[in-house]
Design an enzyme around this catalytic site. Structure first.
Site, PDB file in Angstrom:
ATOM      1  CG  ASP A   1      42.426  22.395  45.623  1.00  0.00           C
ATOM      2  OD1 ASP A   1      41.766  23.848  45.016  1.00  0.00           O
ATOM      3  OD2 ASP A   1      42.614  22.124  46.767  1.00  0.00           O
TER       4      ASP A   1
ATOM      5  CG  PHE B   1      45.357  23.925  51.440  1.00  0.00           C
ATOM      6  CD1 PHE B   1      45.827  24.817  52.152  1.00  0.00           C
ATOM      7  CD2 PHE B   1      43.962  23.682  52.135  1.00  0.00           C
ATOM      8  CE1 PHE B   1      45.230  25.648  52.684  1.00  0.00           C
ATOM      9  CE2 PHE B   1      43.390  24.691  53.287  1.00  0.00           C
ATOM     10  CZ  PHE B   1      43.794  26.102  53.567  1.00  0.00           C
TER      11      PHE B   1
ATOM     12  NE  ARG C   1      49.873  32.549  52.434  1.00  0.00           N
ATOM     13  CZ  ARG C   1      48.413  32.003  52.168  1.00  0.00           C
ATOM     14  NH1 ARG C   1      48.271  30.679  50.872  1.00  0.00           N
ATOM     15  NH2 ARG C   1      47.389  31.922  52.519  1.00  0.00           N
TER      16      ARG C   1
ATOM     17  CE1 TYR D   1      38.963  30.801  51.198  1.00  0.00           C
ATOM     18  CE2 TYR D   1      36.347  29.432  51.095  1.00  0.00           C
ATOM     19  CZ  TYR D   1      37.746  29.664  50.861  1.00  0.00           C
ATOM     20  OH  TYR D   1      38.595  28.142  51.610  1.00  0.00           O
ATOM     21  CE  LYS D   2      41.935  29.473  48.680  1.00  0.00           C
ATOM     22  NZ  LYS D   2      42.331  30.206  50.448  1.00  0.00           N
TER      23      LYS D   2
END
Length: 374
Positions: A180, A113, A350, A205-206
């Site tokens: 990560d 990322f 996605r 927050y995912k």
């Protein structure tokens, strides 16, 4: 489909049944009770108790909520603290990992990322180490490697890495490893303690549904805490933060990973959101996630111009990524039709599946909408 042991959990979320929300891998949906809990924080804890709330539970919130997250990533109590952002925590972890090293390089996942790559480059520049990007499926660790930074699930393709094998490979070469977990926390069983992971970071927050900008977390195992010397020596990481002494002495435990004043409102919103995990078995979450993504994949494979780039094996997270030359326009039109995924430039669609609230019927509705557009 087989009986869904998580079907009842969907009722705990505030969702619009007319919308198919498949972007939980970017921002999780809100549990229903979070809004009322936050109102209580603002009206009673802040508005009523004022500064007294700091000594009535606020101060210990990063460690208490950290233990709740720790349960979901295989960490015993006292090893996870919730604080700051993923980027800040990654900086702490990498700087601590290379402190005092006589090795010369940092190895980073070539498909990482972007922020991970940016932070790793900053650490390399600050420490004089080289930064080397590698394909983690052909990981090359040498005696020069100080630390390896890996994404557990690839944010673009959804590929899942073998944490056990890669951690062992790094350790065999004498290197540390930082994981990560942004796209895997809340997706599948993770065993940080059992696998001997050196350090890990992740967001909330995912798939953990903590809300936009909710604080991230950092894992520092108990045996490594005494040697965890991170560069952001803020007052809340001090062993006696209210002594206000001129010299910095780190807390002996995981609290040394703290820096500044906790974001109490966001952190307590996350605390409330984590209630939906009570009584949930991550094995059920993983099984449903694999089934959801397999079902959706079976419906979109073969559509005109579509290439599925997510692995067709259990080595995937809970997303299905498709390549199409008109991906940006397609996603815009899907959103207009109430099917929300996301687009990653230049040509990736996605679709993230959150097993706590997504259904097989939603997978079918999304696939049908995409087929109609194509």
């Amino acid at each position: 489909m087989n009986a869904d042991p998580l079907a009842h959990v969907r009722d705990l979320f505030d969702l619009d049944d007319d919308v198919v929300y498949l972007d939980g891998n970017s921002l999780g949906a809100p549990p229903r009770h979070v809004a009322e809990r936050v109102r209580d924080v603002i009206r009673h804890q802040w508005g009523g108790r004022l500064i007294r709330s700091w000594s009535e539970g606020w101060w210990e919130t990063p460690e208490r909520v950290g233990d709740r997250v720790g349960r979901l990533v295989g960490a015993a109590p006292g090893q996870v603290v919730v604080a700051d952002s993923t980027s800040v925590n990654l900086f702490k972890a990498l700087m601590a990992a290379v402190r005092g090293t006589d090795r010369s390089e940092i190895v980073v996942d070539a498909g990482t990322f972007p922020t991970d790559g940016y932070i790793a480059r900053s650490v390399a520049e600050l420490t004089g180490l080289e930064l080397r990007a590698v394909d983690p499926e052909r990981l090359d660790v040498s005696p020069a490697t100080a630390v390896v930074l890996l994404n557990h699930v690839d944010y673009r393709t959804g590929r899942l890495l073998d944490m056990a094998a890669l951690t062992a490979q790094a350790h065999a070469a004498g290197a540390k490893v930082v994981w990560d977990l942004c796209h895997s926390a809340g997706v599948l069983p993770i065993e940080l303690d059992r696998l001997g992971v050196d350090l890990a970071v992740g967001c909330t927050y995912k798939f953990l549904n903590g809300g936009p900008g909710s604080p991230a977390f950092i894992y520092v195992p108990t045996h490594a805490q005494a040697d965890f010397h991170q560069p952001l020596t803020g007052w809340t990481g001090h062993e006696a933060p209210f002594a206000m002494t001129p010299g910095y002495v780190p807390d002996p435990g995981v609290s040394r990973a703290r820096v500044g004043t906790p974001d109490i409102i966001s952190m307590l919103a996350l605390d409330a959101a984590l209630d939906v995990w009570d009584g949930v078995d991550l094995k059920d979450v993983r099984a449903k996630g694999l089934a959801l993504t397999a079902h959706f994949r079976s419906l979109v494979e073969g559509l005109p111009g579509v290439e599925v780039i997510t692995p067709d094996s259990p080595w995937r997270g809970h997303q299905v990524s498709l390549r199409h030359p008109d991906a940006a326009v397609l996603m815009e039109r899907l959103v207009e039709r109430g099917v929300i995924g996301d687009h990653r430039p230049p040509d990736v669609l996605r679709f993230g599946f959150a097993p706590l609230y997504n259904t097989f019927e939603e997978a079918e509705r999304a696939a049908a909408a995409l087929a109609a557009l194509l």
